[in-house]
Design an enzyme around this catalytic site. Sequence first.
Site, PDB file in Angstrom:
ATOM      1  N   GLU A 254       0.874  -1.170   0.000  1.00 32.02           N
ATOM      2  CA  GLU A 254       0.000   0.000   0.000  1.00 32.02           C
ATOM      3  C   GLU A 254       0.908   1.216   0.000  1.00 32.02           C
ATOM      4  OE1 GLU A 254      -3.092   0.070  -0.393  1.00 32.02           O
ATOM      5  OE2 GLU A 254      -3.783  -1.946   0.103  1.00 32.02           O
ATOM      6  N   CYS A 288      -2.531   8.952   2.574  1.00 35.27           N
ATOM      7  CA  CYS A 288      -2.245   8.414   1.246  1.00 35.27           C
ATOM      8  C   CYS A 288      -3.389   8.714   0.290  1.00 35.27           C
ATOM      9  CB  CYS A 288      -1.972   6.915   1.312  1.00 35.27           C
ATOM     10  SG  CYS A 288      -3.236   5.977   2.176  1.00 35.27           S
TER      11      CYS A 288
END
Length: 502
Positions: A254, A288
């Site tokens: 990720e 993010c």
Amino acid sequence: MTDIKTTLKALGLDASTLQKGELEIVTPVDGSVIARVPATPVGEVGNVVARAQTAFEAWRTVPAPRRGELIRLFGEELRRHKDDLGRLVTFEAGKIFEEGKGEVQEMIDICDFAVGLSRQLYGLTIASERPGHRMMETWHPIGPVAVISAFNFPVAVWSWNTALAIVCGDPVIWKPSEKTPLTAFACAKLFEQAVKKLGDVPANLVQVVVGKADVGEALVDDPRVPLVSATGSCRMGRAVAPRVAARLGRSLLELGGNNGMIVAPSADLDLVVPGTVFSAVGTAGQRCTSLRRAFIHEDVYDQLVPRLKKAYGSVRIGSPLEAGTLVGPLIDGRAFESMQAALDQARADGGKVTGGERALQDRFPNAWYVSPALVEMPSQTEIVRTETFAPILYLMKYRELDDAVARHNDVPQGLSSCIFTTDLREAEAFMSAAGSDTGIVNVNIGPSGAEIGGAFGGEKETGGGRESGSDSWKAYMRRATNTINYSRELPLAQGIKFDLGD
């Protein structure tokens, strides 16, 4: 205001014992040192993995619903300590208290999800071409799972992995960011309480290792760790993936996100403004999924940009521990320098910058507060295509939707995206195979934030991993295809004849 010692004590940690190590833990709130913790010796990592392997050999045979009961009890501990753990997230990561509590709520939600999952680890029954045969697939625990997490979501990302891994039968070795180990210690302590309540649980189901890159490398390189789940920058992912691949292990990555938004001419601007502001400045732009690029149709650009500037001007910047604060500090001085370098390059590329200055320096001289920046850009330059982990939002005009989608997709990252429109055709086009190329695609909400019921992750340099809901549990298990012959014959597949004679 509750202090750090009181918060640590409420979570079962003794502040005095967290002052005896070589790693200084600095709170972004005011730049002070709040703890000194010992690093895990690199040579000890192998022993940690060995303990996890021993735990795996016992845990994998425990029925999955029983494993789910442990996660249910852990969720109850999190409910009891939601405010305390959320406050520790604020102290250590700098996000506002409301977001800290929200992160713990994500942990609670994934525990609930995993408890249900513990009775739904389904395989398939498959039609066989051979008479008198049955095929099926079964799912089994894979082994010790390494979880490497980043500072910006110091507990939620770990829990997404851990709740599923434990239910699937896998112990977890957690390497938190060296900037946020206190929250890891607190989570491990709460997990221990759940273990005590359940009883008859193998030791070392969850272990924490602390240190810098060398500790992570030792974990990544160990062949007894079949799955490494790593969250962080694209640069970190490019280092982790080849090392895991070299030993033919699995990695669940990720990584970065340079998330975009398209504002169509039919968009409801009353939704766009708050959706933009939260997505772009929440967590001081250090998510993010933070919004970093906005493509605004030329028909509404001159209406929307002044409204965004006004909204940005009203955002309260301050200590994340104080009620009413919407934007807390950057994690450290390096983040501030990176932000300023990006803004300087944007100006050099013809961008017009509003905001972006250092804030509250008189009150917090050792911390790094900034005013969020809006940057009106003439085009999507290289700096716009580069993710900067700070509250910078680049604004660009477009005329045709196809062009906006093409520019939106023309970045290395592929995590999250959104479109604001009331035109059904535009919304469907954006979600289609020819539309956004990200792993998360939203309509009339921003790109930031996600629910645990949907698999979380992205494409391209974001790494391709998926965590949390949907069928992401399969990453933590190995699949076996089984064939049972209940006939008195031995036919072969594909009609092959292999006659041994009499």
